[in-house]
Write an enzyme that holds these catalytic residues in place. Structure first.
Site, PDB file in Angstrom:
ATOM      1  N   TYR A   1      -7.092   6.707   3.770  1.00 40.00           N
ATOM      2  CA  TYR A   1      -7.108   5.691   2.716  1.00 40.00           C
ATOM      3  C   TYR A   1      -6.222   4.501   3.091  1.00 40.00           C
ATOM      4  O   TYR A   1      -6.664   3.339   3.079  1.00 40.00           O
ATOM      5  CB  TYR A   1      -6.658   6.270   1.354  1.00 40.00           C
TER       6      TYR A   1
ATOM      7  N   GLU B   1       0.827  -1.207   0.000  1.00 37.65           N
ATOM      8  CA  GLU B   1       0.000   0.000   0.000  1.00 37.65           C
ATOM      9  C   GLU B   1       0.864   1.261   0.000  1.00 37.65           C
ATOM     10  O   GLU B   1       0.532   2.243  -0.656  1.00 37.65           O
ATOM     11  CB  GLU B   1      -0.957   0.010   1.196  1.00 37.65           C
TER      12      GLU B   1
ATOM     13  N   TYR C   1       8.640   9.961  -4.112  1.00 39.88           N
ATOM     14  CA  TYR C   1       7.905  10.202  -2.856  1.00 39.88           C
ATOM     15  C   TYR C   1       8.578   9.437  -1.706  1.00 39.88           C
ATOM     16  O   TYR C   1       7.996   8.546  -1.095  1.00 39.88           O
ATOM     17  CB  TYR C   1       6.435   9.791  -2.990  1.00 39.88           C
TER      18      TYR C   1
ATOM     19  N   ASP D   1      -9.622   5.639  -2.764  1.00 35.60           N
ATOM     20  CA  ASP D   1      -8.544   6.338  -3.475  1.00 35.60           C
ATOM     21  C   ASP D   1      -9.113   6.959  -4.754  1.00 35.60           C
ATOM     22  O   ASP D   1     -10.337   7.001  -4.945  1.00 35.60           O
ATOM     23  CB  ASP D   1      -7.390   5.360  -3.774  1.00 35.60           C
TER      24      ASP D   1
END
Ligand code: SF4
Length: 366
Positions: A138, A55, A100, A156
């Protein structure tokens, strides 16, 4: 953003009729999922650790791109204990290219909490999951429902698109009230005995059938008979989402400073964009070649040559870097504060270089 003319205006809150209508779609959706779900490594062996890692990797990243990273990460760090103890450079290297990077830092912080506070097991509580680093509504919902079948939604971008279309809602999905309404809808649609499967089924439908960019495959959709957007002929115009704010442009000059088989690197600050990663030194603004040479000389370098490299542009969610660059050959000199010399081989083998600088790594000697 203007609402397409064919779509009726939608309030942020969905009606009981819309909700009841959608609840009836849960069963056909799950039947479709049972026959069509992709075989994925975090589904075939859905341990809490594997679900959590998947995830975190899947946020902002497509499944196909994640697959090789997931295998490599699991081979190197197979459980919470190994992740909690992993060296930072190794961790960032395993994530290199996924972007990220705050996600992998959060993942390690979570592993350390799991080991120190929860006896090495992820807590089976949505509220506790929500308190772990990097897990918002989420991700906590996805991990809780998939790993433990907790009856919580996981909404999402894919799910927002599917639900907007099922309800023919033209409400702006960038608005928190609208997202909240769709979370409530997803929760009420969810059969508690198959919470995780239901969440994955909605995401899977969005990824495989109810596609973005005006191209839903309605003829292949198990929900086409109950889809309001399909009935109204407006599926391609949904969801409605206000455009993001304009990105700020930053100009910089990158200096690829090489001495023999060593290159000068700088560690980024521990907080903020690309925190703690390695980069080639750079300064704000666009320098000329003589200015770049003068700057290096001021730092104590004996400069043998300076040549211009191609410009590069790198886009983050809120900033754009416009990168101008020079390659300089120098003698080894005392590195400026925050910088270090690295063997070029070590850079590729051990140090994580953000995508923005990978472009210039191609110009390093052999
Ligand atoms: Fe999406 Fe079309 Fe299915 Fe509606 S019928 S959910 S628009 S693919």
């Amino acid at each position: 953003m203007a609402r397409p003319a064919s779509i009726p205006p939608s309030p942020a809150v969905l009606s009981e009729t819309q909700t009841a209508h959608c609840q009836a779609l849960a069963a056909p959706l799950l039947r479709w999922y049972d026959g069509n779900a992709r075989t994925l490594p975090w589904r075939s062996e859905a341990t809490p650790y594997r679900v959590l890692v998947s995830e975190m990797m899947l946020q902002q990243t497509r499944v196909e791109a994640v697959l090789p990273y997931f295998s490599r990460f699991l081979a190197a760090l197979p459980d919470f204990e190994s992740l909690a103890q992993a060296d930072e450079d190794m961790l960032l290297k395993l994530w290199e290219g996924l972007g990220y990077y705050s996600r992998v830092r959060s993942l390690q912080k979570t592993a350390r909490i799991v080991v120190s506070q929860y006896g090495g097991e992820l807590p089976r509580s949505y509220e506790k999951l929500l308190k772990l680093p990097g897990l918002g509504e989420y991700a906590a919902g996805a991990v809780g429902s998939i790993a433990f079948n907790l009856p919580v939604p996981a909404v999402d971008g894919n799910v927002l698109r599917v639900l907007s279309r099922l309800t023919a809602s033209s409400a702006d999905i960038a608005q928190p009230a609208v997202r909240h309404a769709f979370r409530m809808l997803a929760q009420r649609m969810q059969p508690p005995e198959r919470a995780g499967d239901f969440n994955q089924a909605l995401m899977e439908l969005g990824a495989l059938v109810c596609l973005p960019v005006r191209a839903p495959s309605c003829t292949d959709c198990p929900l086409s008979g109950g889809c309001a957007a399909r009935r109204l002929g407006c599926a391609g115009a949904l969801p409605v989402k206000a455009p993001p704010k304009l990105r700020r442009a930053e100009e910089m000059t990158v200096l690829l400073v090489v001495s023999g088989n060593c290159v000068l690197l700088r560690r980024r600050p521990e907080k903020g964009l690309l925190a703690g990663m390695w980069e080639f030194p750079h300064v704000p603004g666009l320098l000329s070649a003589p200015q770049a040479e003068a700057l290096l000389a001021e730092s104590g370098a004996r400069v043998h040559s300076v040549r211009s490299l191609p410009d590069n542009r790198h886009v983050f969610s809120h900033i754009e870097w416009h990168m101008h660059a020079f390659a300089a050959e120098t003698d080894i000199f005392s590195p400026p504060e925050g910088c270090t010399w690295s063997a070029i081989g070590d850079l590729f083998a051990k140090r994580a270089l953000p995508g923005a600088f990978q472009h210039y790594a191609e110009f390093l000697p052999g």
